[in-house]
Design a protein around this motif. Structure first.
Motif, mmCIF file in Angstrom:
data_model
loop_
_atom_site.group_PDB
_atom_site.id
_atom_site.type_symbol
_atom_site.label_atom_id
_atom_site.label_comp_id
_atom_site.label_asym_id
_atom_site.label_seq_id
_atom_site.Cartn_x
_atom_site.Cartn_y
_atom_site.Cartn_z
ATOM 1 N N ALA A 1 0.805 -1.218 0.000
ATOM 2 C CA ALA A 1 0.000 0.000 0.000
ATOM 3 C C ALA A 1 0.844 1.275 0.000
ATOM 4 O O ALA A 1 0.503 2.240 -0.684
ATOM 5 C CB ALA A 1 -0.960 0.003 1.190
ATOM 6 N N ASP A 2 1.944 1.295 0.738
ATOM 7 C CA ASP A 2 2.775 2.502 0.777
ATOM 8 C C ASP A 2 3.346 2.821 -0.603
ATOM 9 O O ASP A 2 3.337 3.968 -1.041
ATOM 10 C CB ASP A 2 3.910 2.352 1.793
ATOM 11 N N THR A 3 3.843 1.809 -1.283
ATOM 12 C CA THR A 3 4.406 2.001 -2.619
ATOM 13 C C THR A 3 3.322 2.400 -3.610
ATOM 14 O O THR A 3 3.508 3.317 -4.416
ATOM 15 C CB THR A 3 5.112 0.714 -3.098
ATOM 16 N N ALA A 4 2.186 1.735 -3.553
ATOM 17 C CA ALA A 4 1.075 2.048 -4.455
ATOM 18 C C ALA A 4 0.583 3.474 -4.229
ATOM 19 O O ALA A 4 0.369 4.221 -5.193
ATOM 20 C CB ALA A 4 -0.060 1.045 -4.261
ATOM 21 N N ARG A 5 0.435 3.851 -2.969
ATOM 22 C CA ARG A 5 -0.016 5.216 -2.659
ATOM 23 C C ARG A 5 0.971 6.242 -3.200
ATOM 24 O O ARG A 5 0.585 7.255 -3.786
ATOM 25 C CB ARG A 5 -0.212 5.391 -1.161
ATOM 26 N N ALA A 6 2.262 6.002 -3.028
ATOM 27 C CA ALA A 6 3.283 6.937 -3.506
ATOM 28 C C ALA A 6 3.230 7.082 -5.031
ATOM 29 O O ALA A 6 3.357 8.199 -5.557
ATOM 30 C CB ALA A 6 4.666 6.480 -3.051
ATOM 31 N N LEU A 7 3.033 5.973 -5.732
ATOM 32 C CA LEU A 7 2.927 6.041 -7.188
ATOM 33 C C LEU A 7 1.686 6.802 -7.628
ATOM 34 O O LEU A 7 1.738 7.600 -8.568
ATOM 35 C CB LEU A 7 2.921 4.638 -7.787
ATOM 36 N N ILE A 8 0.570 6.555 -6.954
ATOM 37 C CA ILE A 8 -0.662 7.288 -7.281
ATOM 38 C C ILE A 8 -0.437 8.785 -7.073
ATOM 39 O O ILE A 8 -0.752 9.604 -7.946
ATOM 40 C CB ILE A 8 -1.851 6.785 -6.439
ATOM 41 N N LEU A 9 0.127 9.156 -5.940
ATOM 42 C CA LEU A 9 0.375 10.574 -5.655
ATOM 43 C C LEU A 9 1.316 11.204 -6.674
ATOM 44 O O LEU A 9 1.118 12.355 -7.081
ATOM 45 C CB LEU A 9 0.934 10.748 -4.246
ATOM 46 N N ALA A 10 2.325 10.469 -7.093
ATOM 47 C CA ALA A 10 3.313 11.006 -8.030
ATOM 48 C C ALA A 10 2.741 11.225 -9.435
ATOM 49 O O ALA A 10 3.245 12.060 -10.182
ATOM 50 C CB ALA A 10 4.517 10.069 -8.103
ATOM 51 N N HIS A 11 1.689 10.488 -9.793
ATOM 52 C CA HIS A 11 1.166 10.556 -11.153
ATOM 53 C C HIS A 11 -0.250 11.110 -11.252
ATOM 54 O O HIS A 11 -0.823 11.155 -12.334
ATOM 55 C CB HIS A 11 1.235 9.159 -11.790
ATOM 56 N N HIS A 12 -0.810 11.540 -10.135
ATOM 57 C CA HIS A 12 -2.192 12.023 -10.132
ATOM 58 C C HIS A 12 -2.259 13.485 -10.535
ATOM 59 O O HIS A 12 -1.478 14.291 -10.050
ATOM 60 C CB HIS A 12 -2.810 11.825 -8.739
ATOM 61 N N PRO A 13 -3.203 13.846 -11.402
ATOM 62 C CA PRO A 13 -3.289 15.242 -11.846
ATOM 63 C C PRO A 13 -4.024 16.183 -10.887
ATOM 64 O O PRO A 13 -3.936 17.405 -11.051
ATOM 65 C CB PRO A 13 -4.045 15.138 -13.179
ATOM 66 N N ILE B 1 -7.467 9.327 -2.041
ATOM 67 C CA ILE B 1 -6.859 8.011 -1.833
ATOM 68 C C ILE B 1 -7.311 7.545 -0.453
ATOM 69 O O ILE B 1 -7.041 8.210 0.543
ATOM 70 C CB ILE B 1 -5.319 8.047 -1.879
ATOM 71 N N ALA B 2 -8.021 6.440 -0.432
ATOM 72 C CA ALA B 2 -8.482 5.869 0.835
ATOM 73 C C ALA B 2 -8.177 4.378 0.811
ATOM 74 O O ALA B 2 -8.275 3.730 -0.233
ATOM 75 C CB ALA B 2 -9.980 6.099 1.020
ATOM 76 N N ALA B 3 -7.780 3.839 1.949
ATOM 77 C CA ALA B 3 -7.455 2.421 2.054
ATOM 78 C C ALA B 3 -8.570 1.691 2.783
ATOM 79 O O ALA B 3 -9.014 2.128 3.838
ATOM 80 C CB ALA B 3 -6.138 2.235 2.804
ATOM 81 N N TRP B 4 -8.988 0.589 2.194
ATOM 82 C CA TRP B 4 -9.978 -0.275 2.812
ATOM 83 C C TRP B 4 -9.306 -1.584 3.172
ATOM 84 O O TRP B 4 -8.822 -2.303 2.290
ATOM 85 C CB TRP B 4 -11.136 -0.553 1.856
ATOM 86 N N PRO B 5 -9.254 -1.923 4.451
ATOM 87 C CA PRO B 5 -8.665 -3.214 4.812
ATOM 88 C C PRO B 5 -9.522 -4.353 4.267
ATOM 89 O O PRO B 5 -10.737 -4.223 4.140
ATOM 90 C CB PRO B 5 -8.663 -3.203 6.337
ATOM 91 N N ILE B 6 -8.876 -5.447 3.947
ATOM 92 C CA ILE B 6 -9.577 -6.626 3.472
ATOM 93 C C ILE B 6 -9.679 -7.611 4.634
ATOM 94 O O ILE B 6 -8.659 -8.002 5.203
ATOM 95 C CB ILE B 6 -8.845 -7.263 2.278
#
Length: 105
Positions: A63-75, A81-86
């Protein structure tokens, strides 16, 4: 690493698909589901906005890596960005193992 689903919204299909491909290629997500056709109504800087958006659901054990990538490429200035535990006890164990193998291990 516990699997989570990250939720995000995007302004269009092209931007969402580009980020989804980055997430998969980087091994930061096992699967990204894009749901076009969403309509968001929200308040931004004191005014009510209405926009078409694409919902992104990212299944990941990184999740940390995915969140960072989303933030880096989001316009957007303020990306959603919200995390839902499974809930492991309610989920299909082989599916969770696949998420971990593809994105966390």
């Amino acid at each position: 690493m516990d699997p989570v689903t990250l939720y995000s919204t995007w302004p269009n299909q092209e931007a969402a698909e580009a980020c989804a491909a980055l997430l998969i290629e980087a091994g930061a997500a096992a699967c990204v589901t894009l749901l076009p056709g969403a309509r968001s109504i929200y308040r931004w800087k004191g005014e009510v906005q209405r926009d078409a958006e694409v919902i992104m659901l990212v299944k990941t054990a990184a999740a940390d890596t995915a969140r960072a990538l989303i933030l880096a490429h989001h316009p957007y200035d303020l990306p959603a960005i919200a995390a839902w535990p499974i809930a492991a006890n309610l989920s299909h164990a082989p599916y969770l193992a696949w998420i971990v193998a593809e994105s966390g291990g």
